[in-house]
Design an enzyme around this catalytic site. Structure first.
Site, PDB file in Angstrom:
ATOM      1  N   HIS A 168      -7.746  -0.574   8.114  1.00  0.00           N
ATOM      2  CA  HIS A 168      -6.365  -1.064   7.981  1.00  0.00           C
ATOM      3  C   HIS A 168      -6.461  -2.593   7.908  1.00  0.00           C
ATOM      4  O   HIS A 168      -6.393  -3.278   8.926  1.00  0.00           O
ATOM      5  CB  HIS A 168      -5.510  -0.619   9.161  1.00  0.00           C
ATOM      6  CG  HIS A 168      -5.341   0.862   9.254  1.00  0.00           C
ATOM      7  ND1 HIS A 168      -6.348   1.699   9.671  1.00  0.00           N
ATOM      8  CD2 HIS A 168      -4.279   1.662   8.950  1.00  0.00           C
ATOM      9  CE1 HIS A 168      -5.913   2.954   9.639  1.00  0.00           C
ATOM     10  NE2 HIS A 168      -4.665   2.965   9.203  1.00  0.00           N
ATOM     11  N   ASP A 185      -5.522   5.108   1.525  1.00  0.00           N
ATOM     12  CA  ASP A 185      -5.354   5.421   2.946  1.00  0.00           C
ATOM     13  C   ASP A 185      -6.693   5.155   3.650  1.00  0.00           C
ATOM     14  O   ASP A 185      -7.744   5.666   3.239  1.00  0.00           O
ATOM     15  CB  ASP A 185      -4.944   6.888   3.075  1.00  0.00           C
ATOM     16  CG  ASP A 185      -4.772   7.287   4.533  1.00  0.00           C
ATOM     17  OD1 ASP A 185      -3.623   7.348   4.980  1.00  0.00           O
ATOM     18  OD2 ASP A 185      -5.787   7.513   5.223  1.00  0.00           O
ATOM     19  N   GLY A 186      -6.656   4.374   4.720  1.00  0.00           N
ATOM     20  CA  GLY A 186      -7.890   3.928   5.362  1.00  0.00           C
ATOM     21  C   GLY A 186      -8.674   5.049   6.019  1.00  0.00           C
ATOM     22  O   GLY A 186      -9.913   5.061   5.973  1.00  0.00           O
ATOM     23  N   SER A 194      -8.905  -9.585  10.202  1.00  0.00           N
ATOM     24  CA  SER A 194     -10.203  -8.927  10.393  1.00  0.00           C
ATOM     25  C   SER A 194     -11.067  -8.900   9.124  1.00  0.00           C
ATOM     26  O   SER A 194     -12.299  -9.059   9.231  1.00  0.00           O
ATOM     27  CB  SER A 194     -10.004  -7.517  10.959  1.00  0.00           C
ATOM     28  OG  SER A 194      -9.102  -6.773  10.175  1.00  0.00           O
ATOM     29  N   GLU A 224      -6.581  -0.786   2.451  1.00  0.00           N
ATOM     30  CA  GLU A 224      -5.192  -1.156   2.751  1.00  0.00           C
ATOM     31  C   GLU A 224      -4.301  -0.313   1.844  1.00  0.00           C
ATOM     32  O   GLU A 224      -4.580  -0.152   0.661  1.00  0.00           O
ATOM     33  CB  GLU A 224      -5.009  -2.668   2.494  1.00  0.00           C
ATOM     34  CG  GLU A 224      -3.592  -3.175   2.520  1.00  0.00           C
ATOM     35  CD  GLU A 224      -2.846  -2.919   3.832  1.00  0.00           C
ATOM     36  OE1 GLU A 224      -3.368  -3.212   4.921  1.00  0.00           O
ATOM     37  OE2 GLU A 224      -1.710  -2.388   3.759  1.00  0.00           O
ATOM     38  N   ASP A 277      -7.537  -0.105  12.903  1.00  0.00           N
ATOM     39  CA  ASP A 277      -6.454  -0.938  13.449  1.00  0.00           C
ATOM     40  C   ASP A 277      -5.121  -0.564  12.798  1.00  0.00           C
ATOM     41  O   ASP A 277      -4.521  -1.363  12.074  1.00  0.00           O
ATOM     42  CB  ASP A 277      -6.817  -2.420  13.182  1.00  0.00           C
ATOM     43  CG  ASP A 277      -5.772  -3.375  13.695  1.00  0.00           C
ATOM     44  OD1 ASP A 277      -5.029  -3.024  14.635  1.00  0.00           O
ATOM     45  OD2 ASP A 277      -5.692  -4.503  13.144  1.00  0.00           O
TER      46      ASP A 277
HETATM   47  C1  LIG Z   1      -2.299  -4.059  12.214  1.00  0.00           C
HETATM   48  S1  LIG Z   1      -2.321  -4.343  10.503  1.00  0.00           S
HETATM   49  C2  LIG Z   1      -3.987  -4.748  10.181  1.00  0.00           C
HETATM   50  C3  LIG Z   1      -4.429  -6.089  10.655  1.00  0.00           C
HETATM   51  C4  LIG Z   1      -5.879  -6.397  10.375  1.00  0.00           C
HETATM   52  N1  LIG Z   1      -6.759  -5.306  10.773  1.00  0.00           N
HETATM   53  C5  LIG Z   1      -6.320  -7.655  11.099  1.00  0.00           C
HETATM   54  O1  LIG Z   1      -6.788  -7.574  12.242  1.00  0.00           O
HETATM   55  O2  LIG Z   1      -6.203  -8.741  10.510  1.00  0.00           O
HETATM   56  C6  LIG Z   1      -2.203  -2.730   9.852  1.00  0.00           C
HETATM   57  C7  LIG Z   1      -2.250  -2.665   8.330  1.00  0.00           C
HETATM   58  O3  LIG Z   1      -2.431  -1.293   7.970  1.00  0.00           O
HETATM   59  C8  LIG Z   1      -1.738  -1.067   6.754  1.00  0.00           C
HETATM   60  N2  LIG Z   1      -1.570   0.386   6.636  1.00  0.00           N
HETATM   61  C9  LIG Z   1      -0.566   1.177   7.092  1.00  0.00           C
HETATM   62  N3  LIG Z   1      -0.842   2.472   6.874  1.00  0.00           N
HETATM   63  C10 LIG Z   1      -2.076   2.499   6.286  1.00  0.00           C
HETATM   64  C11 LIG Z   1      -2.931   3.542   5.854  1.00  0.00           C
HETATM   65  N4  LIG Z   1      -2.576   4.827   5.978  1.00  0.00           N
HETATM   66  N5  LIG Z   1      -4.126   3.215   5.326  1.00  0.00           N
HETATM   67  C12 LIG Z   1      -4.500   1.906   5.194  1.00  0.00           C
HETATM   68  N6  LIG Z   1      -3.724   0.875   5.579  1.00  0.00           N
HETATM   69  C13 LIG Z   1      -2.536   1.172   6.125  1.00  0.00           C
HETATM   70  C14 LIG Z   1      -0.481  -1.872   6.910  1.00  0.00           C
HETATM   71  O4  LIG Z   1       0.091  -2.136   5.640  1.00  0.00           O
HETATM   72  C15 LIG Z   1      -1.001  -3.127   7.620  1.00  0.00           C
HETATM   73  O5  LIG Z   1      -1.345  -4.106   6.665  1.00  0.00           O
END
Ligand SMILES: C[S@@+](CC[C@H](N)C(=O)[O-])C[C@H]1O[C@@H](n2cnc3c(N)ncnc32)[C@H](O)[C@@H]1O
Length: 284
Positions: free
Chosen positions: A42, A142-143, A97, A115, A163
């Site tokens: 994520h 999807d992550g 991250s 992402e 995350d």
């Molecule tokens: C908490 S943020 C991530 C912050 C990042 N890991 C950091 O520490 O800089 C969560 C991210 O997950 C994305 N997201 C939401 N659902 C997701 C999914 N199913 N798969 C991948 N990314 C997703 C959101 O758009 C958001 O940008």
């Protein structure tokens, strides 16, 4: 749903503990002259201007990175974190991250960042452009599904950061299911899962992180949690802190995290509490 935008929270206390933990994991992998693979399921936008409208709405960084960046801390992990973040902070940016990992990557290492939000992808591409020495792969998918599809990777040494925004109640179970599936086929994966600590005010989500941690420690792998509590768990607070669950942690990661969190706690505020707790130790 995809309404979560990390820019509103960049550099806050949750980012501080998460990124300290992620740097410690990568740093250990860098100690051996063997390539590794990192997954960031994520990713977010990669880096954040602290002056933009979203970051400055609540200025959450002011109670996180801003309280640390001008302190001189000799604790090695904190020093590494502050040196890395300090370069971005000078321009009033905070590294996410993916940018942190890309900065630490070596020539033969691989980084997969995933992402789902379409608006974050071009930002992520721009943030990572020309930054890494190793190979960076940006996936618009999807992550958890992507991680499952790509594990085990080559090189097989490596680590995962999970995350999620936890916008949906179902995300806690999806993380548990995915991690259990990954460990079946990539047994040595070091996995780091960030989770929020939510009071009763969060309704149904309160207690979900604790249950997820319990369920994940049933995998039988060694595991510990590191938590930063920034407020009391009372009805006045929503998120009163956050934690990281480390599965298959590297040697002495627990003491590194304990030292680092204890070093930053006084600078973050008066009522900050730190805990590092083994959930499953190697059987003797
Ligand atoms: C908490 S943020 C991530 C912050 C990042 N890991 C950091 O520490 O800089 C969560 C991210 O997950 C994305 N997201 C939401 N659902 C997701 C999914 N199913 N798969 C991948 N990314 C997703 C959101 O758009 C958001 O940008």
């Amino acid at each position: 749903m995809l309404s979560y935008k990390h820019a509103f929270h960049a550099g806050n206390h949750a980012d501080v503990i998460k990124h300290l933990g992620w740097i410690a994991v990568i740093d250990y992998l860098c100690k051996k002259n063997k390539p590794f693979t990192l997954f960031d399921t994520h990713a977010g936008a990669g880096q954040y201007s602290l002056d933009d409208e979203q970051a400055s709405k609540n200025s959450e960084y002011e109670s996180g990175i801003a309280r640390l960046v001008d302190t001189a801390m000799a604790e090695p992990l904190v020093e590494k974190y502050l040196t890395l973040c300090g370069e971005f902070y000078q321009q009033h940016y905070y590294p996410g991250s993916p940018v942190i990992a890309a900065t630490l990557l070596r020539d033969n290492d691989q980084l997969h960042v995933m992402e789902l939000h379409p608006a974050e992808i071009p930002k992520l591409q721009a943030s990572l452009k020309g930054l890494a020495r190793g190979q960076v792969h940006i996936h618009h998918r999807d992550g958890l599904e992507g991680l499952n599809a790509l594990a085990p990777p080559s090189p097989v040494r490596g680590a995962v950061l999970i995350d999620p925004p936890y916008e949906l109640l179902s995300e806690y179970q999806s993380v548990t299911d995915t991690v259990n599936a990954i460990l079946k086929k990539w047994a040595q994966a070091q996995i780091v899962i960030w989770y929020p600590l939510l009071s009763a005010r969060a309704g149904q989500k309160s207690g979900c992180s604790e249950r997820m941690v319990e369920a994940l420690t049933e995998s039988g792998k060694t595991a510990f949690t590191a938590e930063l509590h920034v407020a009391d768990n009372s009805s006045d607070t929503g998120m009163y802190g956050s934690g990281l669950l480390f599965i298959n942690p590297s040697w002495q990661l627990d003491t590194q995290l304990t030292d680092a969190l204890n070093a930053i706690a006084p600078a973050l505020g008066d009522n900050i509490k730190v805990s590092v707790t083994w959930r499953k130790r190697e059987s003797a």
